[in-house]
Design an enzyme around this catalytic site. Structure first.
Site: not given
Ligand code: ACO
Ligand code: ZN
Length: 474
Positions: A329, A363
């Protein structure tokens, strides 16, 4: 004439909200927008004589689900649930991405938030951007998988997650396959109104099995260092007098500028690991690891200031993965999202895999935001490698094999191939596969890399991988 049941339009003119039941589908006004997308009524409750409806927007991610009143319902065209279908079972459409994380840095709730900066642009932008992002996700259907961890007995329910008594229902916990319809509805709904953690107030996205006494309070208060939760600010203040942690437990294995990573063993620091999983569940829809943390390591990323090491995000990793998973996760806490920390966590996970001399992959299934972040990380990392590849001789083109890309990045082969395909870089020419980088792609890449300021420095990682397989028990 024979009429198939499937062909009958089951939408009915419904002049009164009183006939609405759970499972009905109808257009609902989405708060903060001018849109009326199709939504399903998940639950109905009476609040001092006023009926309120918990709705799920059929084509959107569950984090947009909300309680609405009668005024938000368009009862002119209601689809009543078929008698043979349980509510929620018909929803199988891919989910759209919610724009924004739902919280501003100042701790003010702003849901649904938008990447655009002005409030007026927020209204329609949400739906438009969601649709655009959906295209970006390329119609990947994110399957929901439910994994129930084994029970944990004898935990202190005040400081760790609830044990065998179901936090959701207050009743006994049932096995994965036996989850009752009632439990199913309960776990589909957000149960925590608000959390306060350090200086941040955050509105949760999904259900998390906090104990019954924590549920439906106006806010729960979480110690940002040990992650224990309390019912009121007063209780947390009392806790803070006793709690002398100023960083996560475990070993600090990385430090560069103000960023640190702590490695936490889910067996040695069980209560912390469980509280971290509970906190994470508020923002993770499809992962259900809360109890059995023994087989996992947790890598918590912090930013440092004069008050201590503040948690920004984390990822968990199986001590031994038969499927080469290097992340179970992953989460960036909402106040820190969209600032590049997610990619930093991902980069760190691959750095660990490089130290292990292995390739790895997250995962599955990935969430919508997880998929976006990974795709973006893979694309940038692979393009960096391709652009640095040098031709062997004069007038020759640079040559690199897929396996070499895997070795250099620790990205698993199937992810390398899918990334090259997504970027449309692979061509078949005169009997062999060649990769062609257009000027446009190169320009886009350099522009994107300019905004990726914080990077992992492998020299700042002090870590030796353990061979968990050799140990009889973790
Ligand atoms: N809407 C659109 N694009 C988004 C958003 C959003 N809300 N959030 C992140 N992105 C895109 C960014 O634009 C970026 O892409 P780019 O550089 O090509 O523009 C990319 O995603 C990563 O952005 P970061 O700022 O590095 O990532 P962030 O700190 O926001 O973390 C994460 C990404 C971990 C997925 C976060 O959104 C999160 O914690 N989400 C909730 C939990 C989740 O879904 N985790 C992943 C589950 S899958 C697994 O656990 C294996
Ligand atoms: Zn504490």
């Amino acid at each position: 004439m024979k009429v198939e049941m499937e062909d009958v339009d089951d939408s009915t003119l419904c002049d009164s909200v009183s006939s609405l039941v759970e499972g009905c589908r109808l257009p609902v006004h989405m708060k903060g927008t001018s849109d009326w997308p199709l939504a399903e009524i998940v639950s109905i409750k009476d609040l001092d004589g006023l009926k309120v409806y918990y709705v799920h927007y059929v084509d959107f991610n569950k984090r947009l689900d909300e309680w609405v009143t009668e005024q938000s319902l368009d009862t002119r065209k209601v689809h009543f649930p078929r008698k043979d279908a349980a509510p929620g079972t018909g929803v199988s459409t891919p989910k759209k991405v919610q724009i924004g994380s739902g919280i501003s840095n100042s701790g003010q709730v702003s849901r649904p938030a938008s990447p655009v900066s002005t409030n007026s642009e927020l209204l329609n932008g949400n739906a438009v951007l969601a649709a655009a992002l959906q295209k970006k996700i390329n119609r990947s259907v994110i399957l929901n998988r439910k994994r129930k961890g084994p029970s944990l007995e004898g935990e202190d329910s005040q400081d760790g997650p609830p044990s065998q008594q179901s936090a959701a229902t207050g009743g006994p916990r049932q096995s994965g396959s036996m989850v009752s319809h009632h439990d199913d509805i309960v776990t589909r709904m957000k149960n925590i109104e608000m959390i306060e953690i350090g200086p941040h107030r955050v509105r949760p996205w999904y259900f998390a099995p906090y104990p019954q006494e924590m549920v439906h309070l106006a806010c729960i208060y979480i110690c940002e260092f040990c992650l224990k939760y309390r019912k009121s600010r007063k209780c947390l203040e009392r806790h803070l007098i006793k709690c002398n942690l100023r960083h996560p437990p475990g070993n600090e294995i990385y430090r560069k500028d103000n960023i640190s990573f702590f490695e936490i063993d889910g067996r040695k620091n069980k209560v912390y690991a469980q509280n971290l999983c509970l906190l994470a569940k508020l923002f993770l829809d499809h992962k259900t690891l809360y109890y059995d943390t023994d087989p996992f390591l947790f890598y918590v990323m912090t930013v440092f200031d004069h008050r201590g090491f503040h948690i920004v995000g984390y990822f968990s990793k199986e001590k031994e993965s038969t499927e080469d998973y290097n992340v179970a996760c992953i989460l960036t806490l909402p106040p820190y999202q969209r600032k590049g920390y997610g990619k930093l966590l991902i980069e760190f996970s691959y750095e660990l895999s490089k130290f292990e001399g292995k390739t790895g992959s997250p995962e599955k299934p990935l969430s919508d935001l997880g998929l976006l972040s990974y795709r973006s990380y893979w694309a940038q990392t692979i393009l960096e490698i391709l652009l640095s590849a040098k031709p062997i001789g004069e007038n020759e083109k640079a040559q690199i094999t897929i396996n070499e890309i895997c070795e250099l990045t620790s990205i698993k082969k199937e992810d390398v191939i899918s990334t090259l395909q997504n970027l449309n870089l692979i061509n078949y020419y005169k009997g062999q596969y060649i990769i062609t980088l257009s000027k446009e792609i190169i320009q886009q890449h350099y522009k994107a890399m300019e905004t990726r300021q914080i990077r992992i420095d492998s020299k700042a990682l002090h870590w030796t991988p353990k061979d968990w397989g050799k140990r009889a028990k973790w």
